[in-house]
Design a protein around this motif. Sequence first.
Motif, mmCIF file in Angstrom:
data_model
loop_
_atom_site.group_PDB
_atom_site.id
_atom_site.type_symbol
_atom_site.label_atom_id
_atom_site.label_comp_id
_atom_site.label_asym_id
_atom_site.label_seq_id
_atom_site.Cartn_x
_atom_site.Cartn_y
_atom_site.Cartn_z
ATOM 1 N N LEU A 1 0.827 -1.214 0.000
ATOM 2 C CA LEU A 1 0.000 0.000 0.000
ATOM 3 C C LEU A 1 0.856 1.257 0.000
ATOM 4 C CD1 LEU A 1 -2.876 -0.989 2.470
ATOM 5 C CD2 LEU A 1 -2.967 -0.825 -0.018
ATOM 6 N N ILE A 2 1.881 1.268 0.846
ATOM 7 C CA ILE A 2 2.758 2.438 0.910
ATOM 8 C C ILE A 2 3.498 2.629 -0.413
ATOM 9 C CG2 ILE A 2 4.915 3.232 1.959
ATOM 10 C CD1 ILE A 2 2.528 3.929 3.611
ATOM 11 N N TYR A 3 3.899 1.528 -1.030
ATOM 12 C CA TYR A 3 4.584 1.633 -2.323
ATOM 13 C C TYR A 3 3.644 2.179 -3.395
ATOM 14 C CZ TYR A 3 6.985 0.405 -6.606
ATOM 15 O OH TYR A 3 7.576 0.462 -7.850
ATOM 16 N N LEU A 4 2.438 1.626 -3.485
ATOM 17 C CA LEU A 4 1.490 2.080 -4.509
ATOM 18 C C LEU A 4 1.059 3.518 -4.273
ATOM 19 C CD1 LEU A 4 -0.763 -1.106 -4.743
ATOM 20 C CD2 LEU A 4 0.897 -0.314 -6.440
ATOM 21 N N TRP A 5 0.954 3.917 -3.011
ATOM 22 C CA TRP A 5 0.472 5.260 -2.688
ATOM 23 C C TRP A 5 1.548 6.319 -2.899
ATOM 24 C CZ3 TRP A 5 1.457 8.333 1.940
ATOM 25 C CH2 TRP A 5 0.641 9.472 2.032
ATOM 26 N N SER A 6 2.799 6.003 -2.571
ATOM 27 C CA SER A 6 3.828 7.042 -2.590
ATOM 28 C C SER A 6 5.177 6.591 -3.128
ATOM 29 C CB SER A 6 4.024 7.592 -1.166
ATOM 30 O OG SER A 6 5.144 8.453 -1.096
ATOM 31 N N LEU A 7 5.695 5.478 -2.640
ATOM 32 C CA LEU A 7 7.096 5.133 -2.875
ATOM 33 C C LEU A 7 7.406 4.732 -4.306
ATOM 34 C CD1 LEU A 7 7.987 3.224 0.408
ATOM 35 C CD2 LEU A 7 8.464 5.602 -0.196
ATOM 36 N N GLN A 8 6.393 4.446 -5.117
ATOM 37 C CA GLN A 8 6.685 4.121 -6.515
ATOM 38 C C GLN A 8 7.202 5.339 -7.286
ATOM 39 O OE1 GLN A 8 3.299 2.973 -8.881
ATOM 40 N NE2 GLN A 8 1.893 4.295 -7.750
ATOM 41 N N ALA A 9 7.041 6.527 -6.696
ATOM 42 C CA ALA A 9 7.611 7.730 -7.301
ATOM 43 C C ALA A 9 9.127 7.786 -7.114
ATOM 44 C CB ALA A 9 6.972 8.981 -6.689
ATOM 45 N N LEU A 10 9.652 6.893 -6.283
ATOM 46 C CA LEU A 10 11.099 6.801 -6.062
ATOM 47 C C LEU A 10 11.571 5.472 -6.643
ATOM 48 C CD1 LEU A 10 13.639 8.018 -4.695
ATOM 49 C CD2 LEU A 10 12.966 6.818 -2.605
ATOM 50 N N PRO A 11 11.947 5.434 -7.924
ATOM 51 C CA PRO A 11 12.271 4.168 -8.597
ATOM 52 C C PRO A 11 13.373 3.402 -7.870
ATOM 53 C CG PRO A 11 12.129 5.966 -10.176
ATOM 54 C CD PRO A 11 12.103 6.587 -8.812
ATOM 55 N N LYS A 12 13.217 2.077 -7.821
ATOM 56 C CA LYS A 12 14.165 1.139 -7.240
ATOM 57 C C LYS A 12 14.300 1.322 -5.737
ATOM 58 C CE LYS A 12 16.890 0.598 -11.470
ATOM 59 N NZ LYS A 12 18.234 0.672 -12.077
ATOM 60 N N ILE A 13 14.732 2.491 -5.315
ATOM 61 C CA ILE A 13 14.927 2.730 -3.887
ATOM 62 C C ILE A 13 13.587 2.680 -3.151
ATOM 63 C CG2 ILE A 13 15.822 4.329 -2.156
ATOM 64 C CD1 ILE A 13 17.938 3.065 -3.907
ATOM 65 N N GLY A 14 12.541 3.191 -3.793
ATOM 66 C CA GLY A 14 11.220 3.159 -3.170
ATOM 67 C C GLY A 14 10.750 1.742 -2.909
ATOM 68 N N LEU B 1 10.084 -2.989 0.719
ATOM 69 C CA LEU B 1 10.530 -4.323 1.096
ATOM 70 C C LEU B 1 11.091 -4.347 2.511
ATOM 71 C CD1 LEU B 1 12.352 -5.656 -2.101
ATOM 72 C CD2 LEU B 1 10.193 -6.456 -1.134
ATOM 73 N N MET B 2 11.724 -3.254 2.917
ATOM 74 C CA MET B 2 12.294 -3.168 4.252
ATOM 75 C C MET B 2 11.215 -3.378 5.314
ATOM 76 S SD MET B 2 14.390 -0.010 5.998
ATOM 77 C CE MET B 2 15.513 0.067 4.595
ATOM 78 N N HIS B 3 10.053 -2.741 5.105
ATOM 79 C CA HIS B 3 8.965 -2.900 6.083
ATOM 80 C C HIS B 3 8.517 -4.358 6.154
ATOM 81 C CE1 HIS B 3 5.358 -1.888 8.411
ATOM 82 N NE2 HIS B 3 4.773 -2.807 7.665
ATOM 83 N N ALA B 4 8.285 -4.986 4.996
ATOM 84 C CA ALA B 4 7.820 -6.375 4.983
ATOM 85 C C ALA B 4 8.871 -7.310 5.581
ATOM 86 C CB ALA B 4 7.477 -6.794 3.551
ATOM 87 N N LEU B 5 10.134 -7.087 5.252
ATOM 88 C CA LEU B 5 11.207 -7.949 5.741
ATOM 89 C C LEU B 5 11.377 -7.819 7.248
ATOM 90 C CD1 LEU B 5 13.596 -9.845 5.273
ATOM 91 C CD2 LEU B 5 14.996 -7.833 4.776
ATOM 92 N N ALA C 1 9.377 7.826 2.755
ATOM 93 C CA ALA C 1 10.494 6.872 2.795
ATOM 94 C C ALA C 1 11.220 6.878 4.149
ATOM 95 C CB ALA C 1 11.467 7.152 1.654
ATOM 96 N N PRO C 2 11.632 8.035 4.678
ATOM 97 C CA PRO C 2 12.314 8.012 5.984
ATOM 98 C C PRO C 2 11.411 7.489 7.098
ATOM 99 C CG PRO C 2 12.673 10.111 4.876
ATOM 100 C CD PRO C 2 11.617 9.405 4.114
ATOM 101 N N TRP C 3 10.125 7.854 7.043
ATOM 102 C CA TRP C 3 9.204 7.392 8.085
ATOM 103 C C TRP C 3 9.046 5.875 8.021
ATOM 104 C CZ3 TRP C 3 7.330 8.907 12.491
ATOM 105 C CH2 TRP C 3 6.230 8.231 13.050
ATOM 106 N N THR C 4 8.911 5.318 6.824
ATOM 107 C CA THR C 4 8.775 3.875 6.665
ATOM 108 C C THR C 4 10.016 3.155 7.175
ATOM 109 O OG1 THR C 4 7.372 4.211 4.720
ATOM 110 C CG2 THR C 4 8.325 2.020 5.012
ATOM 111 N N ALA C 5 11.187 3.699 6.872
ATOM 112 C CA ALA C 5 12.433 3.093 7.347
ATOM 113 C C ALA C 5 12.524 3.153 8.869
ATOM 114 C CB ALA C 5 13.628 3.811 6.714
ATOM 115 N N LEU C 6 12.075 4.247 9.476
ATOM 116 C CA LEU C 6 12.104 4.371 10.937
ATOM 117 C C LEU C 6 11.201 3.336 11.594
ATOM 118 C CD1 LEU C 6 12.809 5.827 13.581
ATOM 119 C CD2 LEU C 6 10.919 7.406 13.114
ATOM 120 N N VAL C 7 9.993 3.167 11.073
ATOM 121 C CA VAL C 7 9.068 2.189 11.636
ATOM 122 C C VAL C 7 9.626 0.777 11.491
ATOM 123 C CG1 VAL C 7 6.758 1.197 11.433
ATOM 124 C CG2 VAL C 7 7.061 3.667 11.281
ATOM 125 N N ALA C 8 10.243 0.486 10.337
ATOM 126 C CA ALA C 8 10.854 -0.826 10.130
ATOM 127 C C ALA C 8 11.958 -1.076 11.148
ATOM 128 C CB ALA C 8 11.408 -0.928 8.708
#
Length: 250
Positions: A85-98, A103-107, A167-174
């Motif tokens: 959901l986060i990727y489809l909503w926002s992070l797909q605007a950041l190619p590859k890194i997004g 994946l970091m959250h799921a992993l 992206a930074p918020w998702t990484a922090l939660v992960a």
Amino acid sequence: MRQGISLRQVAPNAVTAMALCFGLTGVRYGVSGEWERAVACVILAGVLDGLDGRIARMLRGESRFGAELDSLSDSIAFGVAPALLIYLWSLQALPKIGWIIALMHALMCALRLARFNAAIDADEQPHKSAGFLTGVPAPAGAGLVFVPLYCWFVTGEPIFREWYVVAPWTALVAFLMISNVATYSWSALRLRKNIRLEVIAMAGLLAALLMTVPWITLLGVSLLYIAMVPFGIMSYARVRNARMVTGETA
């Protein structure tokens, strides 16, 4: 001997299966751009996840099967679904890194659940024995990763959808999910006798707020949870120091 699970084990496992289905249904709504329904499905999965264990204990229906199913459900509903959901909503605007951030959250969610399962039979669990959790639990992590979405629902400001915010918020939660930070569990919270009625009243008001202004309420709850993390660390430090002093005295 009869194989399978007993009748009293069916109810909690059915609730777990419902949580898994709600999480994946959230992905379905996310693909079609129905973001509020998508987030609501994952939040409902979190509510069901909080019920299945209590139902199992109430019916004395705990089982190894239920524990394994619960972990698989949590990994999908609170790891895979929020990441997509986060990727489809926002992070797909950041190619590859997004995609890597998603994946970091799921992993990290999967690793946290694996660590939890591996420690179930461990003799020494300092956090658990003191009534604390190790890291942010998977359902809470799913709720926290949606904070930018809550802000976007409430304000409509496009900045909350930008990848450099998400992206930074998702990484922090992960990181918080996989960390060794001591966080509060229900058993760690102790209520004074003179405020128990007030707490019950607040719980009723919280339910009413969730029905009327859900996104503002979820945003407030998420921020309160984040604010409690430092207090959880300090509370566990006091408990650990008290144990060390007691051990030295003994």
